[in-house]
Design a protein around this motif. Sequence first.
Motif, PDB file in Angstrom:
ATOM      1  N   ASP A 196       0.757  -1.195  -0.347  1.00 55.84           N
ATOM      2  CA  ASP A 196       0.107  -0.078   0.400  1.00 55.84           C
ATOM      3  C   ASP A 196       1.240   1.482   0.401  1.00 55.84           C
ATOM      4  O   ASP A 196       1.544   1.298   1.187  1.00 55.84           O
ATOM      5  CB  ASP A 196      -0.607   0.407   1.398  1.00 55.84           C
ATOM      6  N   ARG A 197       0.759   2.229  -1.099  1.00 58.72           N
ATOM      7  CA  ARG A 197       1.980   3.012  -1.061  1.00 58.72           C
ATOM      8  C   ARG A 197       1.650   3.872  -0.474  1.00 58.72           C
ATOM      9  O   ARG A 197       2.642   5.019  -0.335  1.00 58.72           O
ATOM     10  CB  ARG A 197       2.001   3.504  -2.312  1.00 58.72           C
ATOM     11  N   LYS A 198       0.776   4.243   0.693  1.00 61.15           N
ATOM     12  CA  LYS A 198      -0.057   5.668   0.911  1.00 61.15           C
ATOM     13  C   LYS A 198       0.714   4.812   2.989  1.00 61.15           C
ATOM     14  O   LYS A 198       1.032   5.804   3.028  1.00 61.15           O
ATOM     15  CB  LYS A 198      -1.282   4.886   1.395  1.00 61.15           C
ATOM     16  N   LYS A 199       0.851   3.529   2.912  1.00 62.22           N
ATOM     17  CA  LYS A 199       1.567   3.440   4.262  1.00 62.22           C
ATOM     18  C   LYS A 199       3.062   3.853   4.179  1.00 62.22           C
ATOM     19  O   LYS A 199       3.868   3.522   4.987  1.00 62.22           O
ATOM     20  CB  LYS A 199       0.729   2.233   4.925  1.00 62.22           C
ATOM     21  N   ILE A 200       3.938   4.023   3.365  1.00 57.11           N
ATOM     22  CA  ILE A 200       5.345   4.580   2.889  1.00 57.11           C
ATOM     23  C   ILE A 200       6.226   5.749   3.519  1.00 57.11           C
ATOM     24  O   ILE A 200       5.645   6.365   2.762  1.00 57.11           O
ATOM     25  CB  ILE A 200       5.531   3.993   1.379  1.00 57.11           C
ATOM     26  N   THR A 201       6.336   5.600   4.246  1.00 53.36           N
ATOM     27  CA  THR A 201       7.341   6.526   4.710  1.00 53.36           C
ATOM     28  C   THR A 201       8.995   6.428   5.152  1.00 53.36           C
ATOM     29  O   THR A 201       9.233   6.064   6.097  1.00 53.36           O
ATOM     30  CB  THR A 201       6.463   7.060   6.517  1.00 53.36           C
ATOM     31  N   ASP A 202       9.546   6.480   4.202  1.00 57.51           N
ATOM     32  CA  ASP A 202      10.482   6.009   3.883  1.00 57.51           C
ATOM     33  C   ASP A 202      11.553   7.022   4.737  1.00 57.51           C
ATOM     34  O   ASP A 202      11.011   8.539   4.783  1.00 57.51           O
ATOM     35  CB  ASP A 202      11.607   7.197   2.306  1.00 57.51           C
ATOM     36  N   THR A 203      12.926   7.094   4.967  1.00 56.88           N
ATOM     37  CA  THR A 203      13.428   8.268   5.897  1.00 56.88           C
ATOM     38  C   THR A 203      14.796   8.466   5.036  1.00 56.88           C
ATOM     39  O   THR A 203      15.119   9.459   5.062  1.00 56.88           O
ATOM     40  CB  THR A 203      14.472   7.493   7.156  1.00 56.88           C
ATOM     41  N   ILE A 204      15.487   6.819   4.233  1.00 61.05           N
ATOM     42  CA  ILE A 204      16.246   7.573   3.083  1.00 61.05           C
ATOM     43  C   ILE A 204      15.665   6.627   2.417  1.00 61.05           C
ATOM     44  O   ILE A 204      16.098   5.604   2.291  1.00 61.05           O
ATOM     45  CB  ILE A 204      17.951   6.547   4.005  1.00 61.05           C
ATOM     46  N   SER A 205      15.945   7.517   0.819  1.00 61.70           N
ATOM     47  CA  SER A 205      15.178   6.789  -0.327  1.00 61.70           C
ATOM     48  C   SER A 205      16.983   7.514  -1.173  1.00 61.70           C
ATOM     49  O   SER A 205      17.277   7.601  -1.470  1.00 61.70           O
ATOM     50  CB  SER A 205      14.733   6.880  -1.004  1.00 61.70           C
ATOM     51  N   ILE A 206      16.667   5.888  -1.995  1.00 60.69           N
ATOM     52  CA  ILE A 206      18.710   5.874  -2.959  1.00 60.69           C
ATOM     53  C   ILE A 206      18.335   5.836  -4.648  1.00 60.69           C
ATOM     54  O   ILE A 206      17.705   4.486  -4.794  1.00 60.69           O
ATOM     55  CB  ILE A 206      19.388   5.560  -2.966  1.00 60.69           C
ATOM     56  N   VAL A 207      17.859   5.743  -5.108  1.00 57.41           N
ATOM     57  CA  VAL A 207      17.834   5.879  -6.957  1.00 57.41           C
ATOM     58  C   VAL A 207      18.973   4.588  -6.921  1.00 57.41           C
ATOM     59  O   VAL A 207      19.971   5.947  -7.512  1.00 57.41           O
ATOM     60  CB  VAL A 207      17.372   6.586  -7.344  1.00 57.41           C
ATOM     61  N   LEU A 208      18.785   4.053  -8.104  1.00 56.14           N
ATOM     62  CA  LEU A 208      20.057   3.760  -8.508  1.00 56.14           C
ATOM     63  C   LEU A 208      21.275   3.728  -9.096  1.00 56.14           C
ATOM     64  O   LEU A 208      20.197   4.099 -10.483  1.00 56.14           O
ATOM     65  CB  LEU A 208      20.227   1.471  -7.664  1.00 56.14           C
ATOM     66  N   ASN A 209      22.266   3.863  -9.953  1.00 54.53           N
ATOM     67  CA  ASN A 209      22.572   4.096 -10.991  1.00 54.53           C
ATOM     68  C   ASN A 209      22.623   2.494 -11.727  1.00 54.53           C
ATOM     69  O   ASN A 209      22.521   1.695 -11.077  1.00 54.53           O
ATOM     70  CB  ASN A 209      24.092   4.753 -11.108  1.00 54.53           C
ATOM     71  N   SER A 210      23.342   2.628 -13.030  1.00 53.73           N
ATOM     72  CA  SER A 210      23.503   1.370 -13.958  1.00 53.73           C
ATOM     73  C   SER A 210      24.094   0.447 -13.806  1.00 53.73           C
ATOM     74  O   SER A 210      23.701  -0.814 -13.175  1.00 53.73           O
ATOM     75  CB  SER A 210      23.520   1.506 -15.510  1.00 53.73           C
ATOM     76  N   LYS A 211      25.701   0.867 -13.155  1.00 49.97           N
ATOM     77  CA  LYS A 211      26.717  -0.435 -12.443  1.00 49.97           C
ATOM     78  C   LYS A 211      25.750  -0.686 -10.799  1.00 49.97           C
ATOM     79  O   LYS A 211      25.849  -1.943 -10.867  1.00 49.97           O
ATOM     80  CB  LYS A 211      27.325   0.297 -11.633  1.00 49.97           C
ATOM     81  N   GLN A 212      25.009   0.121 -10.001  1.00 47.17           N
ATOM     82  CA  GLN A 212      24.470  -0.327  -8.877  1.00 47.17           C
ATOM     83  C   GLN A 212      23.435  -1.316  -9.599  1.00 47.17           C
ATOM     84  O   GLN A 212      22.996  -3.009  -8.761  1.00 47.17           O
ATOM     85  CB  GLN A 212      24.248   0.829  -8.264  1.00 47.17           C
ATOM     86  N   ILE A 213      22.455  -1.078 -10.211  1.00 49.00           N
ATOM     87  CA  ILE A 213      21.469  -2.106 -11.145  1.00 49.00           C
ATOM     88  C   ILE A 213      22.232  -3.265 -11.397  1.00 49.00           C
ATOM     89  O   ILE A 213      21.400  -4.272 -10.771  1.00 49.00           O
ATOM     90  CB  ILE A 213      20.324  -1.605 -11.898  1.00 49.00           C
ATOM     91  N   GLU A 214      23.088  -2.974 -12.331  1.00 50.81           N
ATOM     92  CA  GLU A 214      23.986  -4.531 -12.609  1.00 50.81           C
ATOM     93  C   GLU A 214      24.357  -5.427 -11.911  1.00 50.81           C
ATOM     94  O   GLU A 214      24.069  -6.151 -11.097  1.00 50.81           O
ATOM     95  CB  GLU A 214      24.810  -4.117 -13.164  1.00 50.81           C
ATOM     96  N   LYS A 215      24.729  -4.607 -10.272  1.00 47.99           N
ATOM     97  CA  LYS A 215      24.739  -5.857  -9.547  1.00 47.99           C
ATOM     98  C   LYS A 215      24.154  -6.429  -8.701  1.00 47.99           C
ATOM     99  O   LYS A 215      23.710  -7.774  -8.095  1.00 47.99           O
ATOM    100  CB  LYS A 215      26.197  -4.734  -7.847  1.00 47.99           C
ATOM    101  N   LEU A 216      22.967  -5.664  -8.547  1.00 46.83           N
ATOM    102  CA  LEU A 216      22.239  -5.951  -8.115  1.00 46.83           C
ATOM    103  C   LEU A 216      21.232  -7.082  -8.019  1.00 46.83           C
ATOM    104  O   LEU A 216      20.816  -8.150  -7.894  1.00 46.83           O
ATOM    105  CB  LEU A 216      20.591  -4.849  -7.474  1.00 46.83           C
ATOM    106  N   ASN A 217      21.759  -6.634  -9.661  1.00 45.41           N
ATOM    107  CA  ASN A 217      20.705  -7.849 -10.625  1.00 45.41           C
ATOM    108  C   ASN A 217      21.183  -9.464 -10.023  1.00 45.41           C
ATOM    109  O   ASN A 217      20.550 -10.523 -10.681  1.00 45.41           O
ATOM    110  CB  ASN A 217      20.819  -7.840 -12.073  1.00 45.41           C
ATOM    111  N   LYS A 218      22.290  -9.157 -10.366  1.00 47.01           N
ATOM    112  CA  LYS A 218      23.199 -10.379  -9.873  1.00 47.01           C
ATOM    113  C   LYS A 218      23.281 -11.146  -8.502  1.00 47.01           C
ATOM    114  O   LYS A 218      22.716 -12.323  -8.631  1.00 47.01           O
ATOM    115  CB  LYS A 218      24.748 -10.075  -9.858  1.00 47.01           C
ATOM    116  N   ILE A 219      23.260 -10.294  -7.567  1.00 50.33           N
ATOM    117  CA  ILE A 219      22.667 -10.661  -6.194  1.00 50.33           C
ATOM    118  C   ILE A 219      20.625 -11.263  -6.333  1.00 50.33           C
ATOM    119  O   ILE A 219      20.437 -12.674  -5.805  1.00 50.33           O
ATOM    120  CB  ILE A 219      22.666  -9.568  -4.985  1.00 50.33           C
ATOM    121  N   LEU A 220      20.264 -10.428  -6.851  1.00 46.63           N
ATOM    122  CA  LEU A 220      18.719 -11.143  -6.838  1.00 46.63           C
ATOM    123  C   LEU A 220      18.121 -12.494  -8.009  1.00 46.63           C
ATOM    124  O   LEU A 220      17.665 -13.217  -7.346  1.00 46.63           O
ATOM    125  CB  LEU A 220      17.494 -10.038  -7.667  1.00 46.63           C
ATOM    126  N   GLY A 221      19.379 -12.740  -8.176  1.00 47.67           N
ATOM    127  CA  GLY A 221      19.814 -14.145  -9.375  1.00 47.67           C
ATOM    128  C   GLY A 221      19.899 -14.673  -9.402  1.00 47.67           C
ATOM    129  O   GLY A 221      20.273 -16.480  -9.477  1.00 47.67           O
TER     130      GLY A 221
END
Length: 125
Positions: free
Chosen positions: A13-38
């Motif tokens: 439920d997006r209305k309940k999200i109250t982030d304290t810190i948010s980061i948008v990942l760059n392409s290198k970080q996304i690549e690393k995350l994809n390796k972790i997830l998969g």
Amino acid sequence: MEYNYLNSEGEIDRKKITDTISIVLNSKQIEKLNKILGSPDEIKEKIVADCFYPRHNLLFLDKKNNITTYVLVCFECNQLKSNKKINQNLKNYETFFNELGLKVFYNPMEHHDYFENLKSKKQSR
């Protein structure tokens, strides 16, 4: 993030999200995350507590800003939840979050003290 954020369909439920810190990942970080997830690491037996307060969350958004995939991680109780089948090795996520500067704590008081300190620094600016 609020901890009662999932609706009966298992969607956030997006209305309940109250982030304290948010980061948008760059392409290198996304690549690393994809390796972790998969990467299919062997899931070893782990000790699990009963709390589940996911202080580290990955939200994947489409072009319309709708959540398509989520990964919710609670290092305090050693669990994660996701709406997709992903790698469950928490050590990989811990390393990733620490590299992003999103500190991982295994004790709720350490987490509380850290974020109270961040809030007071932000207010003094």
